[in-house]
Design a protein around this motif. Structure first.
Motif, PDB file in Angstrom:
ATOM      1  N   GLU A   1      28.653  41.647  45.834  1.00 48.12           N
ATOM      2  CA  GLU A   1      29.672  42.249  46.343  1.00 48.12           C
ATOM      3  C   GLU A   1      31.121  41.286  46.112  1.00 48.12           C
ATOM      4  OE1 GLU A   1      29.680  43.032  50.572  1.00 48.12           O
ATOM      5  OE2 GLU A   1      27.437  44.138  50.225  1.00 48.12           O
ATOM      6  N   PHE A   2      30.748  39.905  46.292  1.00 48.89           N
ATOM      7  CA  PHE A   2      31.698  39.240  46.098  1.00 48.89           C
ATOM      8  C   PHE A   2      32.302  39.214  44.599  1.00 48.89           C
ATOM      9  CE2 PHE A   2      33.217  34.503  44.881  1.00 48.89           C
ATOM     10  CZ  PHE A   2      34.057  34.449  45.896  1.00 48.89           C
ATOM     11  N   ILE A   3      31.372  39.436  43.752  1.00 54.73           N
ATOM     12  CA  ILE A   3      31.809  39.370  42.276  1.00 54.73           C
ATOM     13  C   ILE A   3      32.411  40.600  42.237  1.00 54.73           C
ATOM     14  CG2 ILE A   3      30.973  39.481  39.807  1.00 54.73           C
ATOM     15  CD1 ILE A   3      29.182  37.104  40.880  1.00 54.73           C
ATOM     16  N   ALA A   4      31.962  41.802  42.568  1.00 56.91           N
ATOM     17  CA  ALA A   4      32.532  43.219  42.406  1.00 56.91           C
ATOM     18  C   ALA A   4      33.846  43.088  43.002  1.00 56.91           C
ATOM     19  CB  ALA A   4      31.672  44.313  42.954  1.00 56.91           C
ATOM     20  N   ALA A   5      34.237  42.473  44.010  1.00 58.90           N
ATOM     21  CA  ALA A   5      35.134  42.665  44.650  1.00 58.90           C
ATOM     22  C   ALA A   5      36.412  41.772  43.802  1.00 58.90           C
ATOM     23  CB  ALA A   5      35.315  42.098  46.144  1.00 58.90           C
ATOM     24  N   GLY A   6      36.090  40.967  42.663  1.00 60.40           N
ATOM     25  CA  GLY A   6      36.901  40.364  41.831  1.00 60.40           C
ATOM     26  C   GLY A   6      36.883  38.700  42.040  1.00 60.40           C
ATOM     27  N   HIS A   7      36.493  38.383  43.211  1.00 57.88           N
ATOM     28  CA  HIS A   7      36.794  37.052  43.623  1.00 57.88           C
ATOM     29  C   HIS A   7      35.903  36.145  42.635  1.00 57.88           C
ATOM     30  CE1 HIS A   7      39.065  38.073  46.814  1.00 57.88           C
ATOM     31  NE2 HIS A   7      37.996  38.693  47.429  1.00 57.88           N
TER      32      HIS A   7
ATOM     33  N   ILE B   1      28.847  29.838  42.171  1.00 55.31           N
ATOM     34  CA  ILE B   1      29.871  31.048  41.752  1.00 55.31           C
ATOM     35  C   ILE B   1      31.084  30.313  41.270  1.00 55.31           C
ATOM     36  CG2 ILE B   1      30.693  33.348  42.038  1.00 55.31           C
ATOM     37  CD1 ILE B   1      28.450  33.809  43.924  1.00 55.31           C
ATOM     38  N   GLU B   2      31.647  30.366  40.275  1.00 57.14           N
ATOM     39  CA  GLU B   2      32.985  29.942  40.110  1.00 57.14           C
ATOM     40  C   GLU B   2      33.816  31.064  40.092  1.00 57.14           C
ATOM     41  OE1 GLU B   2      33.469  27.576  36.394  1.00 57.14           O
ATOM     42  OE2 GLU B   2      31.331  27.550  36.051  1.00 57.14           O
ATOM     43  N   LEU B   3      35.029  30.781  41.035  1.00 59.28           N
ATOM     44  CA  LEU B   3      36.087  31.657  41.035  1.00 59.28           C
ATOM     45  C   LEU B   3      36.842  32.262  40.065  1.00 59.28           C
ATOM     46  CD1 LEU B   3      37.415  30.140  44.517  1.00 59.28           C
ATOM     47  CD2 LEU B   3      35.639  31.561  43.956  1.00 59.28           C
ATOM     48  N   ASN B   4      37.125  33.472  40.186  1.00 62.24           N
ATOM     49  CA  ASN B   4      37.898  34.116  39.152  1.00 62.24           C
ATOM     50  C   ASN B   4      39.647  33.615  39.073  1.00 62.24           C
ATOM     51  OD1 ASN B   4      39.265  36.046  37.699  1.00 62.24           O
ATOM     52  ND2 ASN B   4      38.890  37.887  38.906  1.00 62.24           N
ATOM     53  N   PRO B   5      39.908  33.058  37.922  1.00 57.43           N
ATOM     54  CA  PRO B   5      40.828  32.552  37.930  1.00 57.43           C
ATOM     55  C   PRO B   5      42.165  33.547  38.035  1.00 57.43           C
ATOM     56  CG  PRO B   5      39.953  32.500  35.677  1.00 57.43           C
ATOM     57  CD  PRO B   5      38.954  32.953  36.570  1.00 57.43           C
TER      58      PRO B   5
END
Lengths: 212, 266
Positions: B82-88, B216-220
């Motif tokens: 979910e965290f990744i799908a939300a773009g974070h 999980i590395e964050l989305n820059p």
């Protein structure tokens, strides 16, 4: 468990800094409420007394949302630092110091105010004398504020994050060791915390001559 | 007053240190002592200081989503997706694994000791109304427990024997120890836990109980103010042979806390 002294040092540093900040805000506010009359004063007195019961975890949460990157003051980068902990505890201690100091100054002003004014002292000039006369109840007010800060866990946990070696205080360390099932260590830390608190109270009371 | 001002300024200047990152981590890897034992080596090598926020997986992801952490280390596949799908989140790498175990009083009122089927064990716990302590805090452990209950089709919430405490793993273990209740725990926290009283390990070895930890590395694009370069160095180090060896070397009473194992998740 990491070394013990930095935790004690941080606890004392944060509590003393926040108590000092709370005193710097609370005592002038108390003087204002005790010595002057202005519109809205009554509301302010009620508000200060109502905030005595401010729940630490709510203060922590509101400050967290304010200091978070996504919040209005996020760019300061203060969240999860000792500074955020000082702010949270100062918010909690200010109403305590203000309310108790207000009562002390009000009583002194009622008893001696007319005499002072008759002797030609303005309210501002009378204030140092009043503070000296009321030093014992004001010391109690400061100790109550310090007691609130040094014993508090809910707010510092939320805004400090209990980071080892950086924002871990006595209280958050006690909570952590309890959660790890290290109950003996948690109790030992608790005894040290109470000891420090007693020593500081005793020192302040001796200095203000309020031993009786 | 000058002294107090100096103290205040000294406190204010603390956050300014350059190479410092905030790692929002699940409580289990921190409470078990993994991070405090491997991170000094990382800091010595790279000069990057890591401040560990030990939170449940749900809270750690929420902290990172608000931009208040630079890297996350968590263990709930659904919440991570979910965290990744939300773009974070951007890159997700598995860096260690161990397993969950059911612990409970040695008297074992639900008769699950030594069994290997976790859903059958949960059914036995419900059928015997054995007290069960649930985290109830949206942590990775809590999420797994809720998934297992869903598989059994039993609705434990509201049952007198089911106690949802809204607390960390340690709090759940303390309550289980004090009330002779059963709970689901990650192995790391369990091995490091110091107040077991009559609690013993009852069930292990169901493949559904494998517990995988991922960074999980964050989305820059979403987290411009995060220290992503330093966070990337830590993520790479955890997955490197050196980091993996450091993870494997951490033991309590001869038992390995976390098994190394690197896998990139796409």
């Amino acid at each position: 468990m990491e070394s013990f002294l930095p935790i004690v040092g941080l606890s004392l540093g944060v509590s003393l800094a926040s108590s000092a900040l709370a005193a710097a805000l609370g005592i002038p506010l108390a003087a204002l409420l005790a010595l002057t009359r202005f519109p809205g004063r009554g509301v302010l007195v009620v508000l200060v007394n109502a905030l005595l019961g401010l729940p630490p975890v709510v203060v922590g949460l509101v400050l967290y949302l304010t200091l978070s990157r996504a919040g209005p003051l996020g760019s300061l980068g203060w969240l999860f630092t000792p500074l955020a902990m000082v702010l949270a505890q100062a918010i909690l201690a200010t109403p305590i110091i203000a309310a108790l100091a207000h009562r002390a100054l009000e009583a002194c002003w009622r008893d001696y105010g007319r005499t002072m004014q008759a002797a030609g002292a303005s309210r501002l000039r009378a204030l140092p004398h009043l503070l000296r006369m009321a030093r014992r109840p004001i010391a109690t007010a400061l100790l109550a504020g310090f007691g609130r800060t040094v014993s508090e866990v809910g707010a510092v946990l939320v805004v400090g994050g209990n980071i080892a070696g950086f924002t871990r205080t006595m209280t958050t360390a006690i909570a952590l060791e309890t959660s790890k099932g290290n109950l003996e260590l948690a109790v030992a830390l608790g005894i040290v915390l109470v000891g420090i608190s007693v020593m500081i109270s005793a020192t302040v009371l001796v200095l203000t001559g309020a031993r009786r | 007053m000058k002294f107090l001002l100096a103290l205040f300024l000294a406190l204010a200047s603390l956050p300014a240190s350059a190479a410092t990152i905030v790692l929002a981590s699940t409580t289990s890897v921190d409470n078990a002592g993994l991070l405090s034992r491997i991170l000094p080596g990382f800091t010595a090598k790279t000069g990057i200081e890591v401040r560990v926020l030990a939170q449940g997986t749900g809270q750690a992801l929420a902290t990172a989503a608000r931009g208040d952490a630079d890297l996350v280390l968590v263990h709930d596949p659904e919440a991570e997706a979910e965290f990744i799908a939300a773009g974070h989140g951007a890159r997700r790498v598995e860096i260690a694994w161990n397993d969950f175990v059911i612990v409970g009083p040695a008297a074992d009122p639900a008769h699950i000791a030594g069994t290997k089927d976790v859903t059958a064990a949960f059914r036995a716990i419900a059928a015997s109304a054995t007290p069960f302590v649930s985290r109830g805090d949206k942590s990775g452990t809590d999420a797994l427990e809720k998934r297992i209950w869903r598989e059994t089709t039993i609705q434990p919430a509201g049952q007198p024997w089911y106690r949802e405490i809204g607390g960390g793993m340690g709090a759940a273990l303390n309550m289980a120890a004090a009330t002779d209740a059963v709970t689901l725990t990650d192995r790391g926290t369990w091995l490091a836990f110091g107040n077991r009283r009559s609690l013993v390990e009852l069930l292990r070895g169901d493949p559904r109980l494998i517990n995988r930890y991922r960074v999980i590395e964050l989305n820059p694009a979403r987290h411009k103010s995060a220290k992503l370069a330093e966070a990337h160095i830590l993520a790479e180090w955890l997955a490197s042979p050196e980091g993996q060896a450091a993870i494997a070397a951490v033991t309590i009473a001869g038992e390995t806390l976390f098994n190394p194992g690197v896998r990139e998740i796409h």
